[in-house]
Design an enzyme around this catalytic site. Structure first.
Site, PDB file in Angstrom:
ATOM      1  N   LYS A  42      24.386  11.764  10.668  1.00 43.51           N
ATOM      2  CA  LYS A  42      23.293  11.049  11.332  1.00 43.51           C
ATOM      3  C   LYS A  42      23.743   9.622  11.668  1.00 43.51           C
ATOM      4  CE  LYS A  42      21.321   9.746   6.907  1.00 43.51           C
ATOM      5  NZ  LYS A  42      20.124   9.305   6.225  1.00 43.51           N
ATOM      6  N   ARG A 140       9.655   8.718  -0.281  1.00 37.72           N
ATOM      7  CA  ARG A 140       9.506   8.304   1.121  1.00 37.72           C
ATOM      8  C   ARG A 140       8.925   9.418   1.971  1.00 37.72           C
ATOM      9  NH1 ARG A 140      15.647   7.028   2.496  1.00 37.72           N
ATOM     10  NH2 ARG A 140      15.586   9.279   2.186  1.00 37.72           N
ATOM     11  N   TYR A 268      25.314 -22.031  16.873  1.00 34.31           N
ATOM     12  CA  TYR A 268      23.874 -22.254  16.713  1.00 34.31           C
ATOM     13  C   TYR A 268      23.575 -22.979  15.400  1.00 34.31           C
ATOM     14  CZ  TYR A 268      22.689 -18.884  20.420  1.00 34.31           C
ATOM     15  OH  TYR A 268      22.549 -18.233  21.609  1.00 34.31           O
ATOM     16  N   MET A 316      25.486 -13.233  18.855  1.00 31.50           N
ATOM     17  CA  MET A 316      25.389 -11.826  19.275  1.00 31.50           C
ATOM     18  C   MET A 316      26.731 -11.262  19.752  1.00 31.50           C
ATOM     19  SD  MET A 316      22.705 -10.164  21.983  1.00 31.50           S
ATOM     20  CE  MET A 316      21.255 -10.881  21.262  1.00 31.50           C
TER      21      MET A 316
HETATM   22  C1  LIG Z   1      18.843  13.510   2.920  1.00 29.89           C
HETATM   23  C2  LIG Z   1      20.196  12.879   2.834  1.00 29.89           C
HETATM   24  N1  LIG Z   1      21.204  13.540   2.252  1.00 29.89           N
HETATM   25  C3  LIG Z   1      22.441  13.015   2.129  1.00 29.89           C
HETATM   26  C4  LIG Z   1      22.724  11.750   2.609  1.00 29.89           C
HETATM   27  C5  LIG Z   1      24.110  11.207   2.451  1.00 29.89           C
HETATM   28  O1  LIG Z   1      24.113  10.094   1.611  1.00 29.89           O
HETATM   29  P1  LIG Z   1      25.455   9.343   1.270  1.00 29.89           P
HETATM   30  O2  LIG Z   1      25.873   8.618   2.501  1.00 29.89           O
HETATM   31  O3  LIG Z   1      25.076   8.403   0.179  1.00 29.89           O
HETATM   32  O4  LIG Z   1      26.433  10.383   0.845  1.00 29.89           O
HETATM   33  C6  LIG Z   1      21.695  11.015   3.219  1.00 29.89           C
HETATM   34  C7  LIG Z   1      21.969   9.659   3.692  1.00 29.89           C
HETATM   35  O5  LIG Z   1      21.195   8.762   3.634  1.00 29.89           O
HETATM   36  C8  LIG Z   1      20.404  11.596   3.332  1.00 29.89           C
HETATM   37  O6  LIG Z   1      19.401  10.928   3.913  1.00 29.89           O
END
Ligand SMILES: Cc1ncc(COP(=O)(O)O)c(C=O)c1O
Length: 391
Positions: A42, A140, A268, A316
């Protein structure tokens, strides 16, 4: 020297060593023995570029990918990624159709998601795969573990959904001594029992982020979810070590060079005022490119393998550094923000410590206008958001 294929761009780039990524994956596999891998890609693979990272990991045999959003999953499908993709953050009911159209496996945790996914699946004449997201203490997102027995009948009745997975996320796994992780594991196992009582038997049950992979074997279950460790960092210095190395380096060049006399202010807010005559270099990157604003007047970059302190506020697009202790530096020379230079190395974890933040945020903060140079088995490739613009 950066390769000439970077010539069309401002002289700032991230180098992504896909051989290091493959080696880190092998190290994770060795640690977890037989457990299959859900690679977390992600947030554009933590700033490394989701498409190229997923392609490299798929070639290495990664079993499953994890992203947060449907959009991220669709991006991977469009790029030809064929392995299962789990949407760890779920989806909105309006996204049920595209989720199925792109063969994505969403997390579910709300009744309206069940209804929307089942409706979309029925219209397509298919069964939709889904993973139940259970909240065991992160607090969360997810169905509270205590509510699983009440929710399970809905899942059992909804024949259009194939509940092939269930998972939860650990809040303090980076502290191996914290007993809360054991409590979360136990709560999760009890929630799975509650599912089984309604004849729901998800084959993929998963809990382990990088920290749990390193230090909590009871959390490995049937699938592990490494993120950070694949990119070459440990979640904290309390972890049992694993031989991984950073995949990404962030490099730029000196695009302006000048001598300043005592009393000259920079940037700045005029937060830096020279106390002596020195040479100042301006680097072609700023906080949109991965240098956190909070490292202004803290920390350093590497030039010719030596430390050049960051002076003044980071803006920036620009960062100013003191080159007074490094003789004869010339315009156009390379400055390393993350990575190796001569005998010295700077990690994203070190930059995060200066910035008062975490390694994840520094990596994710490398903006999309920084071209990524991928290296794999001696071959190179550049990917940039501006590819079409500059073509
Ligand atoms: C649901 C979930 N699983 C696994 C991970 C992987 O975490 P990490 O980068 O600490 O291995 C994340 C990352 O935030 C996550 O949101």
């Amino acid at each position: 020297m950066s390769p000439s294929r970077l010539d069309p761009y401002r002289p700032t780039w991230a180098e992504i060593d896909l051989d290091a990524l493959a080696a880190n994956l092998a190290a994770v596999r060795q640690r977890v023995r037989a457990a299959p891998i859900l690679a977390v890609v992600k947030a554009d693979a933590y700033g490394h570029g989701a498409v190229e990272v997923a392609r490299a990991l798929e070639a290495e045999g990664v079993e499953t990918f994890g992203v947060a959003l449907p959009e991220e999953g669709i991006e991977l499908r469009r790029a030809g990624i064929a392995r299962p993709i789990v949407l760890l953050g779920g989806f909105t009911p309006e996204q049920a159709e595209p989720v199925l159209a792109h063969d994505l496996i969403p997390a579910i945790y709300r009744p309206d998601q069940v209804a929307a996914l089942a409706g979309a699946a029925s219209r397509r004449g298919v069964r939709a795969k889904a993973h139940l997201k259970i909240d065991t203490g992160m607090g969360r997102l997810g169905l509270p573990a205590a509510d699983v027995p009440a929710f399970a009948p809905l899942l059992e009745e909804t024949r259009a959904i194939d509940l092939c997975g269930a998972f939860s996320h650990l809040a303090v796994a980076d502290d191996p001594a914290d007993p809360f992780t054991r409590l979360q594991i136990d709560l999760f196992l009890r929630a799975l029992e509650a599912l089984r009582e309604r004849s729901l038997r998800p084959a993929q049950v998963h809990l382990a982020n990088s920290a749990a992979i390193l230090d909590h074997p009871p959390a490995w279950l049937t699938l592990v979810r490494p993120g950070l460790v694949l990119y070459g960092y440990l979640p904290s210095d309390r972890m049992t070590p694993l031989a991984v190395r950073p995949v990404l380096s962030l490099r730029s060049r000196i695009i302006y060079l000048k001598s300043v006399s005592p009393g000259t202010s920079l940037g700045y807010g005029r937060t830096f005022v020279a106390s002596r005559t020195t040479r100042v270099g301006s680097l072609a990157l700023g906080y949109d490119d991965g240098v956190p604003r909070s490292v202004g007047n803290k920390g350093h970059v590497l030039v010719r393998g030596r430390k050049a302190p960051i002076i003044g506020r980071v803006s920036m697009d620009l960062t100013t550094v003191d080159l007074g202790e490094i003789p004869d530096v010339a315009l156009g020379e390379e400055a390393v923000v993350i990575g190796r230079s001569g005998q010295e190395a700077l990690g994203a974890d070190q930059v995060a410590a200066w910035a008062g933040t975490i390694t994840w945020e520094v990596l994710c903060g490398i903006g999309s206008r920084v071209p990524r140079l991928y290296r794999r088995a001696g071959r190179e490739k550049v990917a940039s958001r501006f590819d079409a613009t500059l073509a």
